[in-house]
Design a protein around this motif. Structure first.
Motif, short mmCIF file in Angstrom:
data_model
loop_
_atom_site.label_atom_id
_atom_site.label_comp_id
_atom_site.label_asym_id
_atom_site.label_seq_id
_atom_site.Cartn_x
_atom_site.Cartn_y
_atom_site.Cartn_z
N ARG A 111 0.99 -1.18 -0.12
CA ARG A 111 -0.08 0.05 -0.22
C ARG A 111 0.74 1.38 0.02
O ARG A 111 0.67 2.15 -0.86
CB ARG A 111 -0.85 0.15 1.41
N ARG A 112 2.06 1.19 0.95
CA ARG A 112 2.74 2.47 1.00
C ARG A 112 3.37 2.54 -0.43
O ARG A 112 3.58 3.91 -1.03
CB ARG A 112 3.79 2.38 2.07
N ASP B 113 0.98 3.94 -3.17
CA ASP B 113 0.49 5.38 -2.77
C ASP B 113 1.60 6.35 -3.30
O ASP B 113 1.54 7.40 -3.76
CB ASP B 113 0.25 5.71 -1.21
N GLU B 114 2.89 5.93 -3.02
CA GLU B 114 3.98 6.70 -3.51
C GLU B 114 3.92 6.82 -4.96
O GLU B 114 4.28 8.13 -5.53
CB GLU B 114 5.25 5.86 -2.87
N GLN C 240 1.60 6.25 -6.90
CA GLN C 240 0.47 7.32 -7.51
C GLN C 240 0.52 8.63 -7.27
O GLN C 240 0.19 9.48 -8.06
CB GLN C 240 -0.77 6.70 -6.79
N ALA C 241 1.40 8.97 -6.31
CA ALA C 241 1.70 10.32 -5.73
C ALA C 241 2.55 10.98 -6.89
O ALA C 241 2.50 12.44 -7.21
CB ALA C 241 2.03 10.58 -4.49
N PRO D 114 -3.72 6.13 -10.64
CA PRO D 114 -4.07 5.33 -9.61
C PRO D 114 -3.21 3.82 -9.48
O PRO D 114 -3.00 3.33 -10.75
CB PRO D 114 -5.59 4.88 -9.79
N ARG D 115 -2.74 3.27 -8.47
CA ARG D 115 -2.21 1.96 -8.23
C ARG D 115 -2.84 1.17 -7.12
O ARG D 115 -3.83 1.93 -6.37
CB ARG D 115 -0.86 2.20 -7.68
N GLY E 168 -4.51 -2.72 4.12
CA GLY E 168 -4.61 -1.73 3.17
C GLY E 168 -4.84 -2.16 1.73
O GLY E 168 -4.84 -1.64 0.71
N ASP F 138 -6.74 -3.49 -1.50
CA ASP F 138 -7.96 -2.95 -2.17
C ASP F 138 -8.98 -4.15 -2.54
O ASP F 138 -9.96 -4.04 -2.50
CB ASP F 138 -7.82 -2.13 -3.51
#
Length: 348
Positions: free
Chosen positions: A109-110, A113-114, A116-117, A122-123, A170, A172
């Motif tokens: 998850r980390r 999100d990294e 995707q940022a 989206p990941r 986390g 999905d």
């Protein structure tokens, strides 16, 4: 939007990419038993317990996740294929199942999100659940066909424990993969449904069957079409095939599934067949060429790799299908579709 809606929206734009093999990538680290065991104080030899690395050497799965995201993956599958009470009992680590899954999902998850940022794309994190080494459909004793090593309720409980920890960390989706026994998969679906009732929200399911012979059946004897009829009530966000053989042997079965399933198709085959030493020789461009044929034919929505695939394979696949249109879901006539080992469609 819900995670299902976000995923479907992204899948409508392009062919999505899931990641590749973990086991063969971990082997490249040449880890010792001490690396696997860490300071957990376990009594059994831990060498080969890839799942436990989330606790003892998390930099290993982190580097692999990162390599696959760099290669173009949209989905990270957690390194939890055997992180269930049954499989971990072989290592005397069944009491660590929740912790392994939570930490594995947090790690994926980390990084998702990294990445995707970085670009806004989206990941997703798929919580990977393997089939365990038990089967509900078959007896391990040839002299006692009615004997089973495990019962339905126990397996549902085993799957639910793992799924709950993956969602807590986390994930999905819950990816019930490498399905060699259709009844095992149905137990996994039941476990997720029970979890949803407790959480009060949807936990989307991905399902992936593995074929054990070239005729297109899994170990419990179901054809691809019969398998779909048996699990379509779960409304999986993806249905597909993984492991099995190389892409060339999967071709007719991918075509069959793409024509009958009114959900997304996710295929991640092995990088060819292993050689006599158990290694995989198929080069990235070769694999990409084979799976690219499915993309050209409009048969797939998500592509990736299983045993023997590497970040180079995933990059080659991602490059190959860039700009190609994803598969369009078929409009199916509403009729009764049932399954034994073969499909049965009831028409008026």
């Amino acid at each position: 939007m819900s995670v299902r809606e976000t995923f479907l929206a992204e899948a409508a734009k392009r062919i999505l990419i899931t990641d590749g093999a973990f086991g063969t990538e971990i082997q490249n680290w040449k880890l010792s038993e001490e690396d696997y065991a860490g300071n957990l104080g376990l009594s059994h030899d831990q060498k080969g317990n890839n799942d436990i690395l989330a606790l003892t050497k998390p930099e290993v799965p982190e580097s692999i996740h990162r390599a696959y995201f760099e290669a173009g993956a949209d989905i990270a599958e957690t390194n939890t294929f055997s992180a269930n009470r049954i499989s971990q009992a072989d290592y005397g680590a069944e009491h660590l199942v929740r912790e392994i899954n939570v930490e594995s999902a947090k790690l994926a998850r980390r990084l998702a999100d990294e990445y995707q940022a970085k670009d806004g794309r989206p990941r997703f994190v798929a919580g990977a659940i393997g089939p365990t080494n038990k089967t509900l459909s078959l007896s391990p004793d040839v002299n006692d066909p009615g004997y089973r090593e495990i019962d339905w309720d126990t397996l549902v409980d085993v799957y639910k424990e793992q799924a709950a920890a993956l969602v807590e960390g986390g994930a999905d989706f819950i990816l019930i993969e490498t399905v060699f026994d259709t009844l095992n998969a149905k137990a996994g679906v039941m476990a997720v449904r029970q979890l949803e009732a407790e959480l009060g929200r949807e936990v989307p399911i991905m399902l992936s069957m593995t074929l054990t012979d070239l005729s297109g059946r899994n170990l419990s004897g179901h054809t691809v079409e019969a398998f779909w009829h048996a699990v379509r009530h779960a409304k999986p966000v993806t249905i597909g095939l993984n492991c099995s053989f190389g892409a060339t042997q999967l071709r007719p079965h991918v075509k069959t599934l793409s024509e009958i399933a009114d959900t997304l198709i996710m295929i991640y085959p092995n990088a060819g067949l292993p050689n006599e030493l158990g290694a995989y020789d198929e080069m990235p461009d070769t694999t990409a060429g084979f799976v690219g044929e499915w993309a050209v034919a409009g048969q797939v929505n998500v592509l990736g790799g299983c045993c023997g695939s590497t970040p180079a394979h995933i990059k080659a696949i991602a490059d190959k299908v860039t700009g190609m249109d994803p598969r369009t879901l078929p409009a199916l006539e509403p009729v009764t579709r049932l399954a034994g080992l073969e499909p049965f469609t009831m028409v008026a």
